[in-house]
Design a protein around this motif. Structure first.
Motif, PDB file in Angstrom:
ATOM      1  N   THR A 328      23.003 -12.921 -21.972  1.00  0.00           N
ATOM      2  CA  THR A 328      22.814 -13.196 -20.550  1.00  0.00           C
ATOM      3  C   THR A 328      21.333 -13.253 -20.200  1.00  0.00           C
ATOM      4  OG1 THR A 328      24.860 -11.954 -20.131  1.00  0.00           O
ATOM      5  CG2 THR A 328      23.491 -12.483 -18.225  1.00  0.00           C
ATOM      6  N   GLN A 329      20.560 -12.340 -20.762  1.00  0.00           N
ATOM      7  CA  GLN A 329      19.119 -12.311 -20.541  1.00  0.00           C
ATOM      8  C   GLN A 329      18.480 -13.640 -20.966  1.00  0.00           C
ATOM      9  OE1 GLN A 329      17.246  -9.821 -19.288  1.00  0.00           O
ATOM     10  NE2 GLN A 329      15.163 -10.158 -20.005  1.00  0.00           N
ATOM     11  N   GLY A 330      18.875 -14.139 -22.130  1.00  0.00           N
ATOM     12  CA  GLY A 330      18.318 -15.397 -22.620  1.00  0.00           C
ATOM     13  C   GLY A 330      18.666 -16.573 -21.729  1.00  0.00           C
ATOM     14  N   ALA A 331      19.910 -16.610 -21.250  1.00  0.00           N
ATOM     15  CA  ALA A 331      20.344 -17.718 -20.391  1.00  0.00           C
ATOM     16  C   ALA A 331      19.596 -17.712 -19.066  1.00  0.00           C
ATOM     17  CB  ALA A 331      21.854 -17.633 -20.154  1.00  0.00           C
ATOM     18  N   LEU A 332      19.409 -16.531 -18.485  1.00  0.00           N
ATOM     19  CA  LEU A 332      18.698 -16.442 -17.210  1.00  0.00           C
ATOM     20  C   LEU A 332      17.198 -16.710 -17.393  1.00  0.00           C
ATOM     21  CD1 LEU A 332      20.430 -13.245 -15.760  1.00  0.00           C
ATOM     22  CD2 LEU A 332      20.697 -15.578 -14.902  1.00  0.00           C
ATOM     23  N   GLU A 333      16.661 -16.202 -18.471  1.00  0.00           N
ATOM     24  CA  GLU A 333      15.218 -16.322 -18.693  1.00  0.00           C
ATOM     25  C   GLU A 333      14.783 -17.765 -18.920  1.00  0.00           C
ATOM     26  OE1 GLU A 333      11.806 -13.937 -21.240  1.00  0.00           O
ATOM     27  OE2 GLU A 333      13.837 -14.081 -22.045  1.00  0.00           O
ATOM     28  N   VAL A 334      15.569 -18.519 -19.661  1.00  0.00           N
ATOM     29  CA  VAL A 334      15.171 -19.888 -19.973  1.00  0.00           C
ATOM     30  C   VAL A 334      15.108 -20.765 -18.726  1.00  0.00           C
ATOM     31  CG1 VAL A 334      17.471 -20.869 -20.400  1.00  0.00           C
ATOM     32  CG2 VAL A 334      15.506 -21.710 -21.705  1.00  0.00           C
ATOM     33  N   HIS A 335      15.818 -20.370 -17.677  1.00  0.00           N
ATOM     34  CA  HIS A 335      15.801 -21.113 -16.415  1.00  0.00           C
ATOM     35  C   HIS A 335      14.966 -20.422 -15.336  1.00  0.00           C
ATOM     36  CE1 HIS A 335      18.742 -24.064 -17.739  1.00  0.00           C
ATOM     37  NE2 HIS A 335      19.496 -23.085 -18.202  1.00  0.00           N
ATOM     38  N   GLY A 336      14.199 -19.417 -15.736  1.00  0.00           N
ATOM     39  CA  GLY A 336      13.326 -18.727 -14.790  1.00  0.00           C
ATOM     40  C   GLY A 336      14.052 -17.979 -13.705  1.00  0.00           C
ATOM     41  N   MET A 337      15.220 -17.378 -14.045  1.00  0.00           N
ATOM     42  CA  MET A 337      16.052 -16.741 -13.026  1.00  0.00           C
ATOM     43  C   MET A 337      16.018 -15.220 -13.038  1.00  0.00           C
ATOM     44  SD  MET A 337      19.476 -19.086 -12.972  1.00  0.00           S
ATOM     45  CE  MET A 337      19.414 -20.784 -12.365  1.00  0.00           C
TER      46      MET A 337
END
Length: 341
Positions: A328-337
């Motif tokens: 989840t961290q990776g998914a949010l981080e890649v989109h600057g969220m």
């Protein structure tokens, strides 16, 4: 006439404060409401936030992870269910299925409610967050069904038109009375995956992010009830609970006593969620942690006979949370969220 003593008044005041702030627990946005009240307080140094808790598993840990857990009789929270949902959530190489993710939170909410009414207030806010994502998923599922039905209607009309033109033999071959598998009973992605209440766009964390970015649902400037912003609040709370469970499972240093769950929970909070909260919310949270049960309660809650047995179970949960958290961290981080308002 009943007259409250000083201690009773203080207890009532604490309860009212906790109820008032409970709805703000995951928001991290009390500054807008309380800025004028807090300007007189000295600013504290922000706590150091821990972002990843996932150590490399040893062979013995991997072997222990395949041992099934039994049900704990006489209680709502079941650590076996929690572990089952957590293990079902990871999909592909870097994604997380939303249904088992939210089901994991359902069980964690039961865990928090078991800790007493003070901590239970926090669980109510988390329950509201999971409901937001579920509602978005149901609405998306309904849209998917409507589109599927519209497509079936169009294809049905095309077949009728072909028959009236006398071309059905040429297009489909001899009629056998067998339904066309391409049009009969056509469903949508959620049904195919076994998640009837979840539309295609809300099957996973990454599919939800793609949809809400494409539709402009996510705001990087103001608070919204988007699935992505709601997920971020749950994501932060998940790290707090993971760290708390990890600390509960740790052995004390040589010559040192086992620390109380209240102390450990407070420390885990200071290292994670407190980073996103104002002074007032942090004080209210720490008051709630004072009412936490003793260590024996937690051992019984995971069906352990002693600290060692409970630690083995807790570490399994910590590792499973770590896998879900990192994805989840990776998914949010890649989109600057990671810093959505």
């Amino acid at each position: 006439m009943f007259t409250m003593g000083m201690k009773t008044k203080a207890a009532v005041a604490i309860v009212i404060l906790l109820v008032l702030l409970g709805s703000m627990w995951l928001q991290g946005g009390l500054d807008n409401h309380w800025h004028s009240c807090l300007t007189g307080f000295p600013k504290e140094q922000k706590p150091v936030i821990i972002t990843i808790l996932n150590d490399t598993d040893t062979d013995s840990e991997r072997a222990a992870d395949i041992i099934p857990l039994g049900e704990c009789p006489g209680q709502d929270f079941q650590v076996s269910r929690l572990l089952s949902h957590l293990l079902a959530a990871p999909v592909s190489t870097s994604d997380v299925l939303l249904l088992p993710y939210l089901s994991s939170w359902d069980e964690l909410i039961r865990f928090m409610k078991a800790l007493g009414p003070m901590v239970g207030l926090i669980s109510q806010e988390i329950d509201g967050k999971t409901s937001i994502i579920r509602q978005l998923a149901r609405e998306d599922a309904e849209r998917q069904k409507e589109r599927a039905h519209e497509e079936e209607d169009r294809e049905g009309k095309e077949h009728i038109h072909a028959k009236t033109d006398g071309k059905v033999e040429e297009m489909l071959g001899p009629q056998t009375g067998i339904a066309d598998p391409m049009t009969e009973g056509k469903g949508f992605a959620g049904e195919e995956q076994g998640f009837p209440d979840f539309g295609e766009s809300y099957l996973s964390v990454r599919s939800m992010i793609r949809l809400e970015l494409s539709q402009g649902t996510v705001s990087f400037e103001e608070q919204t009830d988007s699935g992505c912003r709601t997920l971020l609040r749950l994501h932060r709370a998940l790290l707090w609970l993971q760290l708390f469970l990890k600390k509960l499972a740790e052995k004390p240093e040589a010559g040192m006593r086992l620390r109380s769950p209240s102390e450990l929970c407070r420390e885990a909070y200071q290292q994670t969620l407190a980073h996103h909260h104002t002074w007032l919310v942090r004080r209210a949270a720490e008051l709630a942690f004072l009412a936490m049960p003793d260590r024996g309660f937690f051992i019984r809650l995971v069906c352990g006979q002693d600290q060692e047995e409970a630690a083995s179970v807790l570490n399994r949960v910590v590792r499973a949370i770590g896998e879900v958290y990192q994805r989840t961290q990776g998914a949010l981080e890649v989109h600057g969220m990671l810093k959505l308002p």
